[in-house]
Design a protein around this motif. Structure first.
Motif, PDB file in Angstrom:
ATOM      1  N   GLY A  97      72.459   6.616 -15.788  1.00  0.00           N
ATOM      2  CA  GLY A  97      71.506   5.544 -15.554  1.00  0.00           C
ATOM      3  C   GLY A  97      70.871   5.115 -16.847  1.00  0.00           C
ATOM      4  O   GLY A  97      71.091   5.727 -17.896  1.00  0.00           O
ATOM      5  N   GLY A  98      70.073   4.066 -16.781  1.00  0.00           N
ATOM      6  CA  GLY A  98      69.393   3.549 -17.962  1.00  0.00           C
ATOM      7  C   GLY A  98      68.138   4.339 -18.272  1.00  0.00           C
ATOM      8  O   GLY A  98      67.881   5.397 -17.685  1.00  0.00           O
ATOM      9  N   ASN A 121      66.702   7.721 -16.251  1.00  0.00           N
ATOM     10  CA  ASN A 121      66.731   8.995 -16.979  1.00  0.00           C
ATOM     11  C   ASN A 121      65.351   9.644 -16.993  1.00  0.00           C
ATOM     12  O   ASN A 121      65.206  10.852 -16.828  1.00  0.00           O
ATOM     13  CB  ASN A 121      67.152   8.753 -18.434  1.00  0.00           C
ATOM     14  N   SER A 127      77.941  11.372 -24.342  1.00  0.00           N
ATOM     15  CA  SER A 127      77.193  10.135 -24.591  1.00  0.00           C
ATOM     16  C   SER A 127      76.580  10.202 -25.984  1.00  0.00           C
ATOM     17  O   SER A 127      76.304  11.293 -26.499  1.00  0.00           O
ATOM     18  CB  SER A 127      76.089  10.029 -23.544  1.00  0.00           C
ATOM     19  N   CYS A 136      73.686   9.705 -26.751  1.00  0.00           N
ATOM     20  CA  CYS A 136      72.309  10.213 -26.731  1.00  0.00           C
ATOM     21  C   CYS A 136      72.236  11.721 -26.987  1.00  0.00           C
ATOM     22  O   CYS A 136      71.149  12.293 -27.011  1.00  0.00           O
ATOM     23  CB  CYS A 136      71.587   9.840 -25.448  1.00  0.00           C
ATOM     24  N   ASN A 157      65.578  10.621 -22.606  1.00  0.00           N
ATOM     25  CA  ASN A 157      66.860  11.045 -22.015  1.00  0.00           C
ATOM     26  C   ASN A 157      67.298  12.443 -22.428  1.00  0.00           C
ATOM     27  O   ASN A 157      68.479  12.759 -22.401  1.00  0.00           O
ATOM     28  CB  ASN A 157      67.967  10.010 -22.280  1.00  0.00           C
ATOM     29  N   TYR A 165      69.442  14.458 -19.718  1.00  0.00           N
ATOM     30  CA  TYR A 165      70.850  14.036 -19.683  1.00  0.00           C
ATOM     31  C   TYR A 165      71.564  14.521 -20.946  1.00  0.00           C
ATOM     32  O   TYR A 165      72.683  15.044 -20.884  1.00  0.00           O
ATOM     33  CB  TYR A 165      70.876  12.513 -19.590  1.00  0.00           C
ATOM     34  N   HIS A 195      71.477   0.149 -17.013  1.00  0.00           N
ATOM     35  CA  HIS A 195      71.307   0.032 -18.458  1.00  0.00           C
ATOM     36  C   HIS A 195      70.885  -1.405 -18.788  1.00  0.00           C
ATOM     37  O   HIS A 195      70.879  -2.277 -17.928  1.00  0.00           O
ATOM     38  CB  HIS A 195      72.615   0.396 -19.173  1.00  0.00           C
ATOM     39  N   ALA A 209      71.202  -5.248 -16.645  1.00  0.00           N
ATOM     40  CA  ALA A 209      69.866  -5.695 -16.207  1.00  0.00           C
ATOM     41  C   ALA A 209      69.589  -7.102 -16.729  1.00  0.00           C
ATOM     42  O   ALA A 209      69.131  -7.977 -15.979  1.00  0.00           O
ATOM     43  CB  ALA A 209      68.791  -4.730 -16.710  1.00  0.00           C
ATOM     44  N   TRP A 265      62.248  -5.418 -21.226  1.00  0.00           N
ATOM     45  CA  TRP A 265      61.438  -4.202 -21.420  1.00  0.00           C
ATOM     46  C   TRP A 265      61.299  -3.866 -22.903  1.00  0.00           C
ATOM     47  O   TRP A 265      62.246  -4.064 -23.685  1.00  0.00           O
ATOM     48  CB  TRP A 265      62.082  -3.007 -20.751  1.00  0.00           C
ATOM     49  N   GLY A 266      60.156  -3.275 -23.242  1.00  0.00           N
ATOM     50  CA  GLY A 266      59.941  -2.781 -24.605  1.00  0.00           C
ATOM     51  C   GLY A 266      59.625  -3.917 -25.570  1.00  0.00           C
ATOM     52  O   GLY A 266      59.206  -5.011 -25.167  1.00  0.00           O
ATOM     53  N   PRO A 270      59.199   1.624 -22.096  1.00  0.00           N
ATOM     54  CA  PRO A 270      59.622   2.371 -23.301  1.00  0.00           C
ATOM     55  C   PRO A 270      60.765   1.704 -24.067  1.00  0.00           C
ATOM     56  O   PRO A 270      61.618   1.063 -23.468  1.00  0.00           O
ATOM     57  CB  PRO A 270      60.086   3.715 -22.736  1.00  0.00           C
ATOM     58  N   LYS A 301      70.982   3.700 -32.424  1.00  0.00           N
ATOM     59  CA  LYS A 301      71.976   4.646 -31.883  1.00  0.00           C
ATOM     60  C   LYS A 301      73.373   4.153 -32.234  1.00  0.00           C
ATOM     61  O   LYS A 301      74.161   3.843 -31.367  1.00  0.00           O
ATOM     62  CB  LYS A 301      71.790   4.704 -30.363  1.00  0.00           C
TER      63      LYS A 301
HETATM   64  O1  GFB Z   1      70.323   0.605 -21.789  1.00  0.00           O
HETATM   65  P1  GFB Z   1      69.060   1.386 -21.732  1.00  0.00           P
HETATM   66  O2  GFB Z   1      68.452   1.558 -20.403  1.00  0.00           O
HETATM   67  O3  GFB Z   1      69.285   2.802 -22.316  1.00  0.00           O
HETATM   68  O4  GFB Z   1      67.952   0.664 -22.663  1.00  0.00           O
HETATM   69  P2  GFB Z   1      69.188   3.610 -23.709  1.00  0.00           P
HETATM   70  C1  GFB Z   1      68.232   0.238 -23.955  1.00  0.00           C
HETATM   71  C2  GFB Z   1      67.055  -0.548 -24.501  1.00  0.00           C
HETATM   72  O5  GFB Z   1      66.940  -1.792 -23.788  1.00  0.00           O
HETATM   73  C3  GFB Z   1      65.681   0.125 -24.374  1.00  0.00           C
HETATM   74  C4  GFB Z   1      65.601  -2.010 -23.390  1.00  0.00           C
HETATM   75  O6  GFB Z   1      64.935  -0.135 -25.527  1.00  0.00           O
HETATM   76  C5  GFB Z   1      65.071  -0.601 -23.165  1.00  0.00           C
HETATM   77  O7  GFB Z   1      63.664  -0.594 -23.158  1.00  0.00           O
HETATM   78  N1  GFB Z   1      65.548  -2.891 -22.214  1.00  0.00           N
HETATM   79  C6  GFB Z   1      65.050  -4.154 -22.199  1.00  0.00           C
HETATM   80  C7  GFB Z   1      65.955  -2.615 -20.959  1.00  0.00           C
HETATM   81  N2  GFB Z   1      65.072  -4.672 -20.980  1.00  0.00           N
HETATM   82  C8  GFB Z   1      65.643  -3.734 -20.176  1.00  0.00           C
HETATM   83  C9  GFB Z   1      65.941  -3.719 -18.782  1.00  0.00           C
HETATM   84  O8  GFB Z   1      65.677  -4.643 -18.021  1.00  0.00           O
HETATM   85  N3  GFB Z   1      66.560  -2.582 -18.322  1.00  0.00           N
HETATM   86  C10 GFB Z   1      66.878  -1.530 -19.134  1.00  0.00           C
HETATM   87  N4  GFB Z   1      67.489  -0.465 -18.615  1.00  0.00           N
HETATM   88  N5  GFB Z   1      66.561  -1.519 -20.449  1.00  0.00           N
HETATM   89  C11 GFB Z   1      70.323   5.338 -22.141  1.00  0.00           C
HETATM   90  C12 GFB Z   1      70.057   6.787 -21.894  1.00  0.00           C
HETATM   91  O9  GFB Z   1      69.475   5.047 -23.186  1.00  0.00           O
HETATM   92  O10 GFB Z   1      71.626   5.035 -22.585  1.00  0.00           O
HETATM   93  C13 GFB Z   1      71.190   7.538 -21.356  1.00  0.00           C
HETATM   94  O11 GFB Z   1      68.867   6.898 -21.135  1.00  0.00           O
HETATM   95  C14 GFB Z   1      72.530   7.143 -21.933  1.00  0.00           C
HETATM   96  O12 GFB Z   1      70.956   8.886 -21.549  1.00  0.00           O
HETATM   97  C15 GFB Z   1      72.697   5.656 -21.991  1.00  0.00           C
HETATM   98  O13 GFB Z   1      72.708   7.696 -23.217  1.00  0.00           O
HETATM   99  C16 GFB Z   1      73.984   5.226 -22.674  1.00  0.00           C
HETATM  100  O14 GFB Z   1      70.245   3.168 -24.657  1.00  0.00           O
HETATM  101  O15 GFB Z   1      67.800   3.599 -24.236  1.00  0.00           O
END
Ligand code: GFB
Length: 319
Positions: free
Chosen positions: A74-75, A79, A114, A116, A140, A143, A186, A190, A209-210, A275, A281
């Motif tokens: 999950g995103g 997580n 992954s 992460c 995360n 995970y 992710h 989204a 977000w963020g 966040p 990354k």
């Molecule tokens: O893709 P994402 O959820 O995962 O978020 P991570 C990446 C970035 O996009 C973060 C921003 O800075 C989020 O705050 N973001 C902006 C959003 N708008 C949105 C939105 O509407 N939805 C989401 N989800 N994010 C995950 C890990 O990290 O990536 C896992 O939690 C795994 O462990 C995966 O490694 C590949 O890249 O931050």
């Protein structure tokens, strides 16, 4: 020691664990081009968190090779919200599948992790050696700890039992079949969904977000599946291998790209209460490239294709 030990797939039985997920489905598509038999099992028939059932299924199915793409994923929000499930389910799934593969004499196994797994502030781009050199990103870490345990289990089984088990660490993936649930997904799915909905409902704003400042590397899932099959067929060593595209963008740039492709003309606003996660990354993929693999799908093309897939999937008519 040679790391490029050929493992031809012709005539082999290859189990894709997690074939309903985005990566597993892409693997099934990719393996159709190989002269092998692809094995799958539905979650309703086999819950991989159950050890005895998993061992019995593998003993009966007798795969020659296993690609372990089953995971609870999950995103950033999912997580953070479900640490127990992310840690427990992933530890259980991978431990059961890897042990079942050993007991059944599976000749080759590829475990998927992954990006992460690397420390939050690892030097960029992150080489395989960055593993366990610093603290993890807190959103995360559950995970990441599970995935680190999985790659270590594959390594340990190589050493103790001589199993040809290898690991690959993909970067952030996207593509058809992704999860578009706004709470669990992710960032890329989204943003695609938000942009389409904002356009259809003529909303003046799209919330990201963020801060928009974090950078992420994105790889199309079909490129990922191709790289994984390449590793399965050619690579055999202790060290996990990074799988990335080298295409890194900020979240703000990504939002611009998605609104351009979807034709959403409203304003992009940032919700800083959400966040950011890890600041950057980007994977160092020199090893994978030296093993003879390179990505083919550039980000703009991949996003356009994924938007088309989503629009069709949701029955959205372009005007
Ligand atoms: O893709 P994402 O959820 O995962 O978020 P991570 C990446 C970035 O996009 C973060 C921003 O800075 C989020 O705050 N973001 C902006 C959003 N708008 C949105 C939105 O509407 N939805 C989401 N989800 N994010 C995950 C890990 O990290 O990536 C896992 O939690 C795994 O462990 C995966 O490694 C590949 O890249 O931050």
């Amino acid at each position: 020691m040679a790391t490029d030990v050929p493992f031809p797939l012709a005539g082999k039985r290859v189990w894709v664990a997690g074939h309903r997920g985005m990566v597993g489905a892409a693997l099934v598509r990719r393996l159709a081009a190989e002269d092998c038999e692809v094995l799958t099992v539905d979650r309703a028939t086999l819950d991989l968190r159950r050890r005895a059932e998993t061992e019995a299924w593998v003993a009966d199915a007798r795969p020659d090779a296993v690609i372990l793409a089953a995971a609870r994923v999950g995103g950033i929000a999912a997580n953070d919200a479900y640490p127990g499930e992310f840690l427990h389910d992933n530890l259980a799934i991978q431990t059961n599948v890897i042990e079942a593969a050993r007991l059944s004499g599976v000749a080759k196994l590829l475990f998927l992790g992954s990006s992460c797994i690397y420390p939050k502030l690892a030097p960029q781009p992150m080489a395989e050696e960055a593993l366990l050199t610093g603290p993890l990103e807190p959103t995360n870490e559950w995970y990441a700890i599970a995935k680190i345990a999985g790659l270590k289990l594959a390594q340990a089984y190589r050493r103790q039992y001589g199993c040809d088990f290898i690991s690959a660490m993909p970067t952030n993936l996207y593509g058809p079949g992704d999860n578009f649930d706004l709470e669990a997904s992710h960032v890329l799915p989204a943003l695609i969904r938000k942009a389409y909905e904002a356009k259809v409902e003529r909303r003046p704003e799209l919330v990201v977000w963020g801060t928009g400042a974090p950078k992420r590397e994105f790889l199309h899932v079909d490129d990922c599946a191709d790289a994984l099959v390449h590793l399965l067929k050619t690579y055999s060593a202790d060290l996990h291998i990074n799988v990335g595209s080298g295409q890194e963008v900020s979240i703000a740039e990504l939002a611009e790209l998605v609104t351009r492709v979807t034709g959403y003309e409203g304003k992009i606003v940032y919700d800083a209460a959400k966040p950011d996660g890890t600041p950057r990354k980007l994977l160092d993929t020199s090893r994978l490239r030296a093993l003879g693999w390179a990505p083919r799908i550039d980000l703009a093309t991949g996003i356009t294709e994924t938007c088309g897939w989503f629009a069709e999937f949701r029955g959205i008519r372009e005007r």
